[in-house]
Write a protein that holds these residues in place. Structure first.
Motif, PDB file in Angstrom:
ATOM      1  N   GLU A 250       0.835  -1.192   0.000  1.00 46.19           N
ATOM      2  CA  GLU A 250       0.000   0.000   0.000  1.00 46.19           C
ATOM      3  C   GLU A 250       0.871   1.244   0.000  1.00 46.19           C
ATOM      4  N   HIS A 263      -5.277  -1.791   3.017  1.00 48.06           N
ATOM      5  CA  HIS A 263      -4.805  -3.166   2.897  1.00 48.06           C
ATOM      6  C   HIS A 263      -4.952  -3.850   4.262  1.00 48.06           C
ATOM      7  N   CYS A 327      -4.526  -5.225  -3.308  1.00 46.28           N
ATOM      8  CA  CYS A 327      -5.268  -6.244  -2.577  1.00 46.28           C
ATOM      9  C   CYS A 327      -6.550  -6.553  -3.341  1.00 46.28           C
ATOM     10  N   ARG A 330      -9.687  -5.387  -0.645  1.00 49.59           N
ATOM     11  CA  ARG A 330      -9.276  -4.254   0.175  1.00 49.59           C
ATOM     12  C   ARG A 330     -10.404  -3.812   1.103  1.00 49.59           C
TER      13      ARG A 330
END
Lengths: 336, 321
Positions: A250, A263, A327, A330
């Motif tokens: 991130e 994240h 991700c 997320r």
């Protein structure tokens, strides 16, 4: 972006060991703007130092294998530049380094003055000044004046006397101040500070962070500040990149980072900070072995949200201005 | 209040400073008139910057250093002047946990051998009884019994740490001195280890002396906290009191230096200048006066003693309010 000072693109670095190749950096990308203080946070073993060293080109030659990627700086890829050119033109000149432990960074048998003079002999910005060409003595004198001025700037008392001292005669905080002065003396565009305050006490840490932040702002020097201490990162960074087991997960401006971590790993990392409200919360499990890391997102074995798709590495997704996260699942809800 | 389990009275530890010819040229006063009492079942935090004497304190209590002066009362006995063989029977109840207890395991011994050793040295239990005790402790630190036959290199660093702790606990100590138990740990692991300390304390009725420089951890787990500066306790009191209303200017600066995420940035507000003076050459009077924002002429003349002017809190400062 054109305006970026340095861009690391999909960098892969592995280290040879008896047990096999440890994949320490697995496709890391990040870029730093001129004058920006960028935090690089993560736990030990996440590859922060390897990234810093890869940028500087000082990875251990016998074990490190650069398996791909680019480090773009000043219009060239530093990974392909010859070692001699790198040493002469980039390292210590355009990109300087502040080490974690200032006590081992000095040579104990030479005075501080000798060591700074040596640095200025090779890396002084006045070398580029045509008016000193062929007049080494005048340049040395001008350099000495600049050194003394810089020692004052980093708030070291009595600079002339200090130059005659040996490294063991000054305290850890003062040595770190010296390191900062030595990193900034060649007027670099980027300073890589590798956990510069980890070895220091909190009161000294506060002083050093204040100094580093002030000088970087004043001189418009970009700083890559690696740390495992989120508090220190909050103190001085403009943007923060989080790494986990050799992957960046991130990247966000500092306020976004602490208010809207997207994240799952970032979230857990923030939750594990000791605080009166949350009590003690760790992250279950251990960081993966880098010799046979889990496929895809390397956090997936410890992640509650992990599904089958996490076996593939997610692409970066923009979730806000300057805020990107890698991700598949997320976080979208944030505590007020 | 019940009787303290461990009491320290005017403890001093001076190290000689010698020149090139081994001639003594001065004293390094690592501990200078330190007094405090620890209640059974409590966690007393000892905080301060490097060089303040907090590790020397732990080691002097353990008998690793001999005290220069002062008394250490443990189980109604002054253990400070005892010879090592005399203090052995006390020391099994007073244990010391190094920064990384896992690092003190012998790499050539199985975990079982390492865990049996303290029992062989200190008790006359038979093999079967020892084995039962070892298994009980191993379960308490959260490791499976199958680990007994492994060697230290076969388990992870975190597990080694647990084995190291188990080794300390096999003797059923009453007081454990934890010397910087979380420094060098990542935050995500730190929480797990701290939880383990707390659960072990509950399970075995332990008393901890928690030596640390990490104030945010101390705040969370200690009942009381003592702040040290250059070999002296400058402030001691209940953790909540000390953190809410620090009285000593040094404690105030120390607390102000911790970065608070979301709060004002320390780099904008922090004011303390300079670094601690050398402990071989202490300033006259109050030892904090060279950096103290409140210093007055009186501070150079008179060394302030701890004043118990506040409920459950004491501070050594002439001008603390």
């Amino acid at each position: 972006m054109e305006s970026d000072l340095i861009t690391v693109r999909d960098l892969r670095v592995a280290f040879a060991s008896d047990a096999g190749l440890a994949k320490v950096l697995d496709g890391v990308s990040c870029s730093i703007r001129p004058g920006e203080i960028r935090g690089l946070v993560g736990e030990s073993g996440c590859g922060k130092t390897t990234l810093a060293r890869a940028i500087l080109g000082i990875l251990p030659q016998n074990s490190a294998r650069i398996q791909g990627g680019q480090v773009l700086f000043g219009g060239r890829d530093l990974l392909t530049v010859a070692e001699g050119t790198l040493a002469r033109e980039v390292r210590g000149r355009e990109i300087a380094y502040i080490p974690q432990d200032p006590s081992t960074a000095f040579n104990p048998v030479f005075t501080i003055g000798t060591q700074i003079a040596d640095l200025m002999h090779w890396k002084s910005p006045l070398l580029r000044d045509p008016s000193f060409k062929g007049n080494a003595r005048a340049r040395r004198e001008a350099d000495l004046a600049r050194v003394v001025e810089w020692l004052r700037l980093v708030q070291l008392p009595n600079p002339e006397a200090l130059l005659r001292k040996y490294p063991h005669e000054v305290s850890g905080g003062q040595r770190q101040r010296l390191m900062i002065a030595m990193a900034l003396l060649p007027e670099p565009k980027l300073v890589i500070a590798d956990e510069p305050t980890t070895a220091l006490d909190v009161t000294v840490q506060a002083q050093i962070l204040k100094l580093l932040k002030g000088l970087a702002r004043e001189r418009n020097v970009a700083v890559l500040f690696t740390t495992h201490d989120l508090g220190a990162a909050y103190e001085i960074c403009d943007r923060i990149t989080v790494m986990y087991a050799g992957q960046e997960v991130e990247e966000a401006p500092v306020a976004e980072f602490f208010n809207r971590p997207s994240h799952p790993y970032t979230r857990k990392l923030l939750d594990s900070l000791p605080s009166a409200e949350t009590g003690l919360r760790g992250i279950p499990g251990e960081i993966p072995r880098l010799i046979d890391p889990p496929p895809g997102c390397r956090f997936n074995p410890r992640c509650e949200r992990a599904t089958a798709i996490c076996q593939q590495r997610p692409a970066p997704e923009q979730v806000g201005p300057g805020h990107s996260v890698r991700c598949h699942h997320r976080l979208t809800e944030f505590a007020a | 209040m019940s009787a303290p389990i461990l009491e320290v009275q005017s403890l001093r530890k001076y190290f000689p400073v010698r020149n090139l010819w081994k001639r003594r040229v001065g004293w390094l006063r690592a501990l200078d008139d330190v007094s405090f009492a620890v209640q059974p079942g409590e966690i007393l935090g000892i905080v301060g910057e490097s060089g303040c004497g907090k590790s020397t304190l732990g080691k002097t209590l353990m008998g690793i250093h001999t005290a220069t002066q002062g008394r250490i009362l443990f189980q109604d006995q002054d253990i400070a002047p005892l010879k090592p063989h005399q203090s052995r029977k006390f020391r099994q109840h007073l244990q010391y946990c190094y920064q990384d207890p896992g690092a003190s395991l012998d790499p050539r011994w199985t975990i079982r051998a390492s865990l049996h050793e303290p029992l062989i040295v200190h008790t006359d239990l038979g093999e079967a009884e020892r084995e039962a005790r070892v298994r009980e402790i191993l379960a308490a630190v959260g490791l499976p019994e199958t680990h007994l036959d492994l060697y230290p290199h076969e388990i992870s660093g975190g597990q080694q740490r647990r084995v190291g702790l188990a080794r300390i606990l096999t003797l059923k100590p009453s007081v454990v001195i934890l010397d910087e138990p979380t420094s060098g740990l990542d935050v995500s692991v730190q929480a797990t280890i701290l939880k383990l300390f707390l659960s072990l304390q509950e399970q075995f009725g332990l008393t901890y002396l928690f030596v640390s420089h990490d104030l945010s951890v101390v705040r969370l787990i200690c009942d009381r906290v003592a702040v040290m500066y250059l070999g002296r306790i400058v402030e001691i009191g209940e953790t909540a009191q000390v953190f809410a209303t620090p009285r000593h200017p040094y404690t105030q600066s120390l607390l102000a230096a911790i970065p608070k995420i979301g709060g004002a940035r320390v780099t904008d507000t922090f004011a303390l200048e300079g670094e601690p003076p050398s402990p071989t050459n202490l300033p006259s009077g109050c030892r904090f006066r060279t950096r103290c924002p409140k210093a007055q002429p009186l501070c150079a003349e008179k060394d302030p003693a701890l004043r118990a002017d506040w409920p459950r809190q004491e501070a050594a400062c002439h001008f603390a309010e």
